[in-house]
Design a protein around this motif. Structure first.
Motif, PDB file in Angstrom:
ATOM      1  N   HIS A   1      23.505  -1.221   1.682  1.00 23.49           N
ATOM      2  CA  HIS A   1      24.539  -0.193   1.848  1.00 23.49           C
ATOM      3  C   HIS A   1      24.357   0.542   3.177  1.00 23.49           C
ATOM      4  CE1 HIS A   1      27.450   2.847   0.789  1.00 23.49           C
ATOM      5  NE2 HIS A   1      26.550   3.799   1.005  1.00 23.49           N
ATOM      6  N   MET A   2      23.090   0.830   3.521  1.00 22.39           N
ATOM      7  CA  MET A   2      22.819   1.510   4.795  1.00 22.39           C
ATOM      8  C   MET A   2      23.196   0.633   5.981  1.00 22.39           C
ATOM      9  SD  MET A   2      19.151   3.279   3.911  1.00 22.39           S
ATOM     10  CE  MET A   2      18.902   3.710   5.609  1.00 22.39           C
ATOM     11  N   THR A   3      22.906  -0.676   5.875  1.00 27.69           N
ATOM     12  CA  THR A   3      23.272  -1.545   7.000  1.00 27.69           C
ATOM     13  C   THR A   3      24.781  -1.641   7.150  1.00 27.69           C
ATOM     14  OG1 THR A   3      23.162  -3.513   5.571  1.00 27.69           O
ATOM     15  CG2 THR A   3      21.172  -2.908   6.794  1.00 27.69           C
ATOM     16  N   ARG A   4      25.500  -1.614   6.020  1.00 28.83           N
ATOM     17  CA  ARG A   4      26.957  -1.648   6.125  1.00 28.83           C
ATOM     18  C   ARG A   4      27.478  -0.380   6.807  1.00 28.83           C
ATOM     19  NH1 ARG A   4      26.241  -4.116   1.107  1.00 28.83           N
ATOM     20  NH2 ARG A   4      26.515  -2.146  -0.037  1.00 28.83           N
ATOM     21  N   GLN A   5      26.823   0.783   6.513  1.00 24.18           N
ATOM     22  CA  GLN A   5      27.210   2.015   7.202  1.00 24.18           C
ATOM     23  C   GLN A   5      26.934   1.922   8.710  1.00 24.18           C
ATOM     24  OE1 GLN A   5      25.120   5.117   4.954  1.00 24.18           O
ATOM     25  NE2 GLN A   5      27.142   5.959   4.475  1.00 24.18           N
ATOM     26  N   LEU A   6      25.777   1.364   9.045  1.00 25.49           N
ATOM     27  CA  LEU A   6      25.444   1.212  10.462  1.00 25.49           C
ATOM     28  C   LEU A   6      26.447   0.306  11.166  1.00 25.49           C
ATOM     29  CD1 LEU A   6      21.550   0.881  10.390  1.00 25.49           C
ATOM     30  CD2 LEU A   6      22.874   2.714  11.455  1.00 25.49           C
ATOM     31  N   LEU A   7      26.840  -0.776  10.513  1.00 30.37           N
ATOM     32  CA  LEU A   7      27.807  -1.686  11.106  1.00 30.37           C
ATOM     33  C   LEU A   7      29.166  -1.015  11.271  1.00 30.37           C
ATOM     34  CD1 LEU A   7      26.871  -5.003   9.252  1.00 30.37           C
ATOM     35  CD2 LEU A   7      26.653  -4.548  11.708  1.00 30.37           C
ATOM     36  N   ALA A   8      29.557  -0.220  10.266  1.00 29.23           N
ATOM     37  CA  ALA A   8      30.827   0.508  10.377  1.00 29.23           C
ATOM     38  C   ALA A   8      30.766   1.526  11.513  1.00 29.23           C
ATOM     39  CB  ALA A   8      31.147   1.206   9.067  1.00 29.23           C
TER      40      ALA A   8
ATOM     41  N   PRO B   1      22.234   8.861   4.151  1.00 22.67           N
ATOM     42  CA  PRO B   1      21.206   7.819   4.326  1.00 22.67           C
ATOM     43  C   PRO B   1      21.019   7.428   5.794  1.00 22.67           C
ATOM     44  CG  PRO B   1      22.634   7.284   2.477  1.00 22.67           C
ATOM     45  CD  PRO B   1      23.264   8.439   3.188  1.00 22.67           C
ATOM     46  N   MET B   2      22.113   7.311   6.542  1.00 20.21           N
ATOM     47  CA  MET B   2      21.984   6.942   7.952  1.00 20.21           C
ATOM     48  C   MET B   2      21.335   8.075   8.750  1.00 20.21           C
ATOM     49  SD  MET B   2      24.854   5.377  10.520  1.00 20.21           S
ATOM     50  CE  MET B   2      25.875   6.827  10.506  1.00 20.21           C
ATOM     51  N   LEU B   3      21.623   9.332   8.365  1.00 26.12           N
ATOM     52  CA  LEU B   3      21.013  10.457   9.061  1.00 26.12           C
ATOM     53  C   LEU B   3      19.506  10.498   8.821  1.00 26.12           C
ATOM     54  CD1 LEU B   3      23.661  13.265   8.364  1.00 26.12           C
ATOM     55  CD2 LEU B   3      23.424  11.845  10.401  1.00 26.12           C
ATOM     56  N   GLU B   4      19.096  10.169   7.599  1.00 25.96           N
ATOM     57  CA  GLU B   4      17.666  10.135   7.312  1.00 25.96           C
ATOM     58  C   GLU B   4      16.978   9.053   8.131  1.00 25.96           C
ATOM     59  OE1 GLU B   4      17.631   9.577   3.131  1.00 25.96           O
ATOM     60  OE2 GLU B   4      17.923  11.722   2.664  1.00 25.96           O
ATOM     61  N   LEU B   5      17.645   7.913   8.274  1.00 27.16           N
ATOM     62  CA  LEU B   5      17.080   6.855   9.106  1.00 27.16           C
ATOM     63  C   LEU B   5      17.016   7.295  10.564  1.00 27.16           C
ATOM     64  CD1 LEU B   5      16.151   3.867   9.170  1.00 27.16           C
ATOM     65  CD2 LEU B   5      18.521   3.244   9.591  1.00 27.16           C
ATOM     66  N   LEU B   6      18.026   8.068  11.009  1.00 29.04           N
ATOM     67  CA  LEU B   6      18.087   8.521  12.393  1.00 29.04           C
ATOM     68  C   LEU B   6      16.959   9.480  12.740  1.00 29.04           C
ATOM     69  CD1 LEU B   6      19.717   8.824  15.110  1.00 29.04           C
ATOM     70  CD2 LEU B   6      20.936  10.707  14.002  1.00 29.04           C
TER      71      LEU B   6
ATOM     72  N   ALA C   1      10.603   9.691   9.901  1.00 31.49           N
ATOM     73  CA  ALA C   1       9.769  10.147   8.791  1.00 31.49           C
ATOM     74  C   ALA C   1       9.328  11.599   8.944  1.00 31.49           C
ATOM     75  CB  ALA C   1       8.549   9.242   8.662  1.00 31.49           C
ATOM     76  N   ARG C   2       9.257  12.126  10.164  1.00 32.42           N
ATOM     77  CA  ARG C   2       8.707  13.481  10.360  1.00 32.42           C
ATOM     78  C   ARG C   2       9.738  14.583  10.092  1.00 32.42           C
ATOM     79  NH1 ARG C   2       6.124  13.693  16.149  1.00 32.42           N
ATOM     80  NH2 ARG C   2       8.163  12.787  16.642  1.00 32.42           N
ATOM     81  N   VAL C   3      10.989  14.204   9.934  1.00 34.54           N
ATOM     82  CA  VAL C   3      12.041  15.196   9.717  1.00 34.54           C
ATOM     83  C   VAL C   3      12.730  14.903   8.389  1.00 34.54           C
ATOM     84  CG1 VAL C   3      14.187  16.178  10.592  1.00 34.54           C
ATOM     85  CG2 VAL C   3      12.409  15.463  12.204  1.00 34.54           C
ATOM     86  N   ARG C   4      12.914  15.978   7.623  1.00 32.98           N
ATOM     87  CA  ARG C   4      13.572  15.843   6.320  1.00 32.98           C
ATOM     88  C   ARG C   4      14.990  16.404   6.420  1.00 32.98           C
ATOM     89  NH1 ARG C   4      13.590  19.524   1.848  1.00 32.98           N
ATOM     90  NH2 ARG C   4      14.164  18.467  -0.113  1.00 32.98           N
ATOM     91  N   ILE C   5      15.954  15.694   5.803  1.00 30.01           N
ATOM     92  CA  ILE C   5      17.358  16.123   5.787  1.00 30.01           C
ATOM     93  C   ILE C   5      17.679  16.795   4.459  1.00 30.01           C
ATOM     94  CG2 ILE C   5      19.758  15.350   5.799  1.00 30.01           C
ATOM     95  CD1 ILE C   5      18.619  15.244   8.527  1.00 30.01           C
TER      96      ILE C   5
ATOM     97  N   ASP D   1      32.088  10.935  12.396  1.00 31.88           N
ATOM     98  CA  ASP D   1      30.722  10.420  12.230  1.00 31.88           C
ATOM     99  C   ASP D   1      29.919  10.592  13.506  1.00 31.88           C
ATOM    100  OD1 ASP D   1      31.668   9.724   9.772  1.00 31.88           O
ATOM    101  OD2 ASP D   1      31.754   7.566  10.182  1.00 31.88           O
ATOM    102  N   HIS D   2      30.532  10.247  14.651  1.00 35.13           N
ATOM    103  CA  HIS D   2      29.814  10.343  15.921  1.00 35.13           C
ATOM    104  C   HIS D   2      29.382  11.769  16.211  1.00 35.13           C
ATOM    105  CE1 HIS D   2      31.495   6.367  17.815  1.00 35.13           C
ATOM    106  NE2 HIS D   2      30.697   6.165  16.783  1.00 35.13           N
ATOM    107  N   LEU D   3      30.265  12.733  15.943  1.00 32.99           N
ATOM    108  CA  LEU D   3      29.924  14.127  16.220  1.00 32.99           C
ATOM    109  C   LEU D   3      28.798  14.619  15.311  1.00 32.99           C
ATOM    110  CD1 LEU D   3      33.401  15.725  16.933  1.00 32.99           C
ATOM    111  CD2 LEU D   3      31.432  15.753  18.438  1.00 32.99           C
ATOM    112  N   VAL D   4      28.860  14.258  14.035  1.00 33.84           N
ATOM    113  CA  VAL D   4      27.805  14.684  13.114  1.00 33.84           C
ATOM    114  C   VAL D   4      26.483  14.035  13.509  1.00 33.84           C
ATOM    115  CG1 VAL D   4      27.017  14.642  10.724  1.00 33.84           C
ATOM    116  CG2 VAL D   4      29.413  15.140  11.242  1.00 33.84           C
ATOM    117  N   VAL D   5      26.508  12.749  13.829  1.00 34.23           N
ATOM    118  CA  VAL D   5      25.287  12.069  14.273  1.00 34.23           C
ATOM    119  C   VAL D   5      24.752  12.720  15.534  1.00 34.23           C
ATOM    120  CG1 VAL D   5      24.408   9.904  15.231  1.00 34.23           C
ATOM    121  CG2 VAL D   5      25.815   9.867  13.174  1.00 34.23           C
ATOM    122  N   SER D   6      25.662  13.098  16.473  1.00 35.44           N
ATOM    123  CA  SER D   6      25.229  13.752  17.707  1.00 35.44           C
ATOM    124  C   SER D   6      24.568  15.094  17.416  1.00 35.44           C
ATOM    125  CB  SER D   6      26.431  13.948  18.638  1.00 35.44           C
ATOM    126  OG  SER D   6      26.061  14.646  19.798  1.00 35.44           O
ATOM    127  N   LEU D   7      25.144  15.877  16.493  1.00 33.28           N
ATOM    128  CA  LEU D   7      24.547  17.152  16.120  1.00 33.28           C
ATOM    129  C   LEU D   7      23.133  16.955  15.569  1.00 33.28           C
ATOM    130  CD1 LEU D   7      27.436  19.090  14.315  1.00 33.28           C
ATOM    131  CD2 LEU D   7      26.477  19.571  16.554  1.00 33.28           C
TER     132      LEU D   7
END
Length: 536
Positions: free
Chosen positions: A378-385, A408-413, A416-420, A438-444
């Motif tokens: 599921h996470m890889t499908r999100q990354l591909l999207a 899930p993608m934000l946690e991967l981003l 391990a040292r940062v908790r969401i 999505d891009h703006l949230v990931v950038s934040l």
């Protein structure tokens, strides 16, 4: 009218007084007429005809630079009280008369039909109008002779006194002054119009003009300067230090150095800087100037322009951000593709091994692996999207639901040292291209992760917010209702303030900014009637 009265001491003084009074009246009348030179001509010819007791007074002006044609601009007929114009005489037909105009101060033709200077006018003009005597005075303008004032006595010849000749000469001078005054006023009007057009053009182009005299630290700026900094009209720094106080502290030294280099080394000045607005916002300016000399040739100055380049800087920032996000997308797509292949291999091997399991414990562990593979898939499908860049259209999505899907993608981003931690429960509709959201949230989150340094906890929250005029101006947004996505460090993991990037246009107002120890993105709230509450 038309008789040649013999002057006596008893009559001469009143006539002189009348002439002086007439000249004073014409001077006042000419000033009051201003740029209306036709009105001045009418007033002058009427007074001149009455004072000299002649039948007609005409003002004739040269039509061309060669002074080959005289055209009547105003002819007053005293007997009818009317003004006419348009008659023409040419140098080719009246050469002697034109040469006299070029050389004589006054043409005092006591007998106009026999005077060699005016006799050529007999058939074409004098006999037709019954003119027996003329006293003509050239009109001199700023470029030499521009015409002549003709005082026409109808009837037999008439002897012109010295005082009458002097008065006629003064009439010619008065006409010349009226012409020059009208030209000057017309030029002043045109100059004011051009200045107004220039101010409008500078304002529309968001350009201001400035000049600085270093020796006395005097700064002169155009009216449009204040508008570049969102200041009231008329705001104008009078010294360089006053201008520097409006510049962002981080850029002041560079601006001061650019001015000093132009002053001391004669170099062209060109520097970009940020400036603060009264509402706490930031604008970008480009200052250009060059070494100059004043009219005295002794005092140095620097003259230049100021340009508003905020839009250009925002475009540059958006381009750079887009390039970074494109690179991240390509990387994420490559990783997701390779990782998905590995997951398919793991899933296939688990399926092959299921027949060989001999205990419930083994089958339970295999089920755990299958669930993990499913979640990872599921996470890889999100990354591909996320990595896909196909053009899409804006639509209404639920910002909170979209953030939860991104978790899930934000946690991967963040690693391990940062908790969401999420606080995104309330349905909040926004109209936007989903992948842009999505891009703006990931950038934040990426910027917040970098700000944490050694790690910690990041809380991603969604809420609605109403921006008044002051807060909206600081963000460069229109006032209104917005959905705010904020990323905040928890337990002392503060985020340094500062604007991260400018707003995105074309799909509702969007801006990201660092404020109050958190990073926030503002999205224009969509109407609930547009189908809010579902995610895309």
């Amino acid at each position: 009218m038309g008789s040649d009265d013999t002057a006596t001491p008893d009559t001469e003084l009143p006539r002189l007084r009348a002439m002086l009074e007439a000249l004073g009246h014409m001077s006042r009348s000419s000033r009051s007429q201003g740029a209306d030179v036709r009105a001045s001509f009418r007033a002058i010819t009427e007074v001149a005809a009455t004072t000299l007791d002649v039948a007609r007074v005409g003002i004739w002006l040269f039509d061309d630079a060669e002074r080959s044609t005289l055209r009547c601009a105003c002819l007053f007929d005293r007997s009818t009280g009317t003004h006419t114009e348009g008659l023409v005489i040419t140098r080719g037909d009246h050469r002697v008369y034109f040469e006299a105009l070029d050389s004589d101060r006054i043409i005092d033709a006591h007998d106009a039909r026999s005077d060699p200077r005016t006799s050529a006018l007999r058939e074409s003009y004098l006999d037709h109008y019954g003119v027996g005597a003329l006293i003509d005075a050239p009109v001199v303008g700023g470029v030499g002779s521009v015409g002549v004032v003709c005082h026409e006595h109808v009837g037999p010849p008439r002897t012109w006194s010295a005082e009458e000749q002097l008065f006629a000469g003064s009439i010619g001078d008065m006409v010349g002054l009226a012409i020059e005054s009208a030209r000057r006023r017309e030029a002043e009007t045109m100059l004011r119009e051009r200045e107004t057009e220039l101010r409008l053009a500078l304002g529309a182009a968001r350009i201001a003009i400035w000049r600085w005299w270093p020796a006395r630290d005097e700064l002169d700026v155009s009216d449009s300067f204040g508008a570049l900094l969102a200041r009231p009209r008329g705001w104008a720094p009078s010294r360089l230090e006053e201008l520097l106080r409006a510049i962002d502290p981080a850029d002041r030294d560079a601006v001061r150095a650019a001015f000093d280099a132009s002053r001391t080394e004669g170099r062209e000045l060109r520097v970009e800087c940020r400036a603060r607005t009264p509402h706490g916002g930031t604008v970008w300016l480009e200052l250009r100037g060059d070494h100059d000399l004043t009219g005295t040739g002794r005092e140095h100055s620097v003259r230049g322009v100021a340009l508003a380049v905020t839009d250009r800087k925002q475009l540059e920032q958006r381009l750079a951000h887009g390039q970074r996000m494109e690179a991240v997308g390509r990387l994420a797509g490559g990783i997701a593709h390779d990782f998905n292949n590995a997951l398919m291999t793991i899933a296939g091997q688990i399926e092959l091994l299921e027949g060989s399991f001999t205990s419930e414990w083994q089958r339970a562990r295999a089920a755990d692996i299958e669930r993990a593979v499913f979640q990872a898939g599921h996470m890889t499908r999100q990354l591909l999207a996320f990595a896909r860049r196909e053009p899409t259209e804006a639509r209404v999505i639920d910002a909170s639901a979209r953030v939860r899907e991104l978790a899930p993608m934000l946690e991967l981003l963040v690693g391990a040292r940062v908790r969401i931690r999420l606080d995104a429960r309330r349905a909040l509709p926004v109209s936007i291209v989903p992948v842009h959201f999505d891009h703006l949230v990931v950038s934040l989150v990426a910027n917040a992760r970098d700000a944490l340094g050694d790690g910690g906890t990041l809380e991603v929250s969604t809420s609605n917010d109403t921006l008044d005029e002051s807060r909206a101006a600081a963000l460069g947004l229109p006032p209104g209702r917005y959905v705010r996505v904020a990323v905040e460090g928890v337990a002392g993991t503060a985020i340094a303030p500062g604007v991260l990037e400018a707003r995105l246009g074309g799909e509702g107002a969007v801006a990201t900014i660092a404020e109050d120890g958190r990073l926030s993105a503002y999205f224009a709230m969509a109407s609930t009637s547009d189908g809010a509450g579902h995610s895309g």
